[in-house]
Design an enzyme around this catalytic site. Structure first.
Site, PDB file in Angstrom:
ATOM      1  N   TYR A  72      24.135  32.721  -2.744  1.00 26.99           N
ATOM      2  CA  TYR A  72      23.337  31.149  -1.920  1.00 26.99           C
ATOM      3  C   TYR A  72      24.251  30.936  -0.851  1.00 26.99           C
ATOM      4  O   TYR A  72      23.527  30.106   0.690  1.00 26.99           O
ATOM      5  CB  TYR A  72      23.100  30.088  -2.904  1.00 26.99           C
ATOM      6  CG  TYR A  72      23.565  28.900  -3.006  1.00 26.99           C
ATOM      7  CD1 TYR A  72      21.826  28.846  -2.452  1.00 26.99           C
ATOM      8  CD2 TYR A  72      23.777  28.147  -1.988  1.00 26.99           C
ATOM      9  CE1 TYR A  72      21.462  27.126  -2.600  1.00 26.99           C
ATOM     10  CE2 TYR A  72      23.673  26.961  -1.852  1.00 26.99           C
ATOM     11  CZ  TYR A  72      21.779  26.157  -1.749  1.00 26.99           C
ATOM     12  OH  TYR A  72      21.821  25.144  -1.727  1.00 26.99           O
ATOM     13  N   VAL A  76       6.588  30.452  -0.710  1.00 27.73           N
ATOM     14  CA  VAL A  76       7.352  30.777   1.057  1.00 27.73           C
ATOM     15  C   VAL A  76       8.011  32.129   1.428  1.00 27.73           C
ATOM     16  O   VAL A  76       7.906  32.409   2.683  1.00 27.73           O
ATOM     17  CB  VAL A  76       8.203  29.505   1.465  1.00 27.73           C
ATOM     18  CG1 VAL A  76       7.685  27.601   1.573  1.00 27.73           C
ATOM     19  CG2 VAL A  76       9.939  29.189   1.212  1.00 27.73           C
ATOM     20  N   LYS A  93      22.436  30.528   3.643  1.00 28.95           N
ATOM     21  CA  LYS A  93      22.548  29.159   3.957  1.00 28.95           C
ATOM     22  C   LYS A  93      23.748  29.320   5.092  1.00 28.95           C
ATOM     23  O   LYS A  93      23.685  28.899   6.516  1.00 28.95           O
ATOM     24  CB  LYS A  93      23.329  28.246   2.859  1.00 28.95           C
ATOM     25  CG  LYS A  93      22.984  27.530   2.129  1.00 28.95           C
ATOM     26  CD  LYS A  93      20.659  27.488   1.622  1.00 28.95           C
ATOM     27  CE  LYS A  93      20.581  26.610   0.803  1.00 28.95           C
ATOM     28  NZ  LYS A  93      19.323  26.413   1.452  1.00 28.95           N
TER      29      LYS A  93
END
Ligand code: NAP
Length: 252
Positions: A153, A63, A157
């Site tokens: 991360y 992706v 997020k």
């Protein structure tokens, strides 16, 4: 079964939350394209859905690679019809304390979560706006609020929450909603990897985590899939730009 069958793309659908979501959306009556790094893995989920009576295809794509994303979305449109449900679920972790985190750890995590969700959403919005209907769900995390060892991360997020709210604002007039689902501890290979990193047996790791979760258990992929099923349904059309925590309790 939803009132209308649509075409859905679930990234990172080979396993974990993505696989549960792909199966759930197929159960809702949608045709599902499972996109994952490895085509054979993606096909396994698709074959399972087909065996359960649903319609699904499996495609291999990273992706974070614009050309692969464009090609995959075009293939979905050709084989299944215009994709109007997108679940940006593909994810990786490269946990480390800040002073040990490499540039590669940073770039990989930001690349898959943020760039990947951007590329997929940009490619799919063309179909959603022309159909005047769409549902985008991005996988955020309770780590968006900050978590030791997850500077990369957490940033990704938290970034996804701002990204999702912006999509809700820009695409709302085309009948497209965008929401984020932010799971807490869910039993998947990702949390198994975390247990291994801290040197704990997975069952012990789960038990320890459950003690601080108000419902006193860790989450399952199906818990997240059920929330995504609602957010991608017809009846969720007035819910947009929200972050829904699926964490067994409120977060601080
Ligand atoms: P998982 O079991 O590790 O599955 C992630 C899937 O994404 C794998 O199939 C992986 O493929 C695929 N993937 C990774 N990089 C990709 C890329 N560049 N392009 C396409 N596919 C890619 O993870 P999970 O626990 O189900 O997590 C799913 C999502 O929920 C992630 O966004 C994660 O951050 C989020 N989340 C999980 C938890 C949790 O407790 N598990 C909590 C909060 C949020 P490979 O197997 O080939 O690497």
């Amino acid at each position: 079964m939803s009132e209308t069958a649509r075409v859905a793309i679930v990234t990172g659908g080979a396993r974990g939350i993505g696989a549960a979501t792909a199966r759930r959306l197929a159960g809702d009556g949608h045709s599902v394209a499972v996109v994952d790094l490895d085509e054979a893995d993606a096909r396994q989920t698709a074959d399972r859905i087909t065996a359960e009576g649903g319609t699904a295809i499996g495609l291999g794509a990273d992706v974070a690679e614009a050309d692969r994303v464009t090609a995959a979305v075009a293939e979905v449109a050709e084989r299944l019809g215009p994709p109007v449900i997108l679940v940006n679920n593909a994810g990786v972790i490269r946990d480390n304390l800040l002073f040990k985190m490499t540039e590669n750890d940073w770039d990989t995590v930001l690349g898959v979560h943020l760039r990947g969700s951007f590329l997929m959403s940009r490619a799919v919005q063309a179909h959603m706006t022309s159909e005047r209907w769409g549902r985008i769900v991005c996988l955020s995390s309770s780590s968006a609020q900050g978590k030791r060892g997850q500077a990369n991360y957490s940033a990704a997020k938290a970034g996804l929450q701002g990204f999702t709210k912006t999509l809700a604002i820009e695409l709302g007039k085309f009948g497209v909603t965008a929401n984020a689902v932010a799971p807490g501890f869910i039993e998947t290979d990702m949390t198994r990897q975390t247990a291994a990193r801290v040197g704990m047996d997975f069952e012990e790791f789960k038990k320890a985590a459950a003690e601080s979760i108000p419902v006193r258990r860790t989450g399952r992929p199906a818990d997240v899939a059920a929330t995504i099923s609602f957010l991608t349904s017809e009846e969720a059309g007035f819910v947009s730009g929200q972050v829904i925590y699926v964490a067994g309790g409120p977060l601080d």
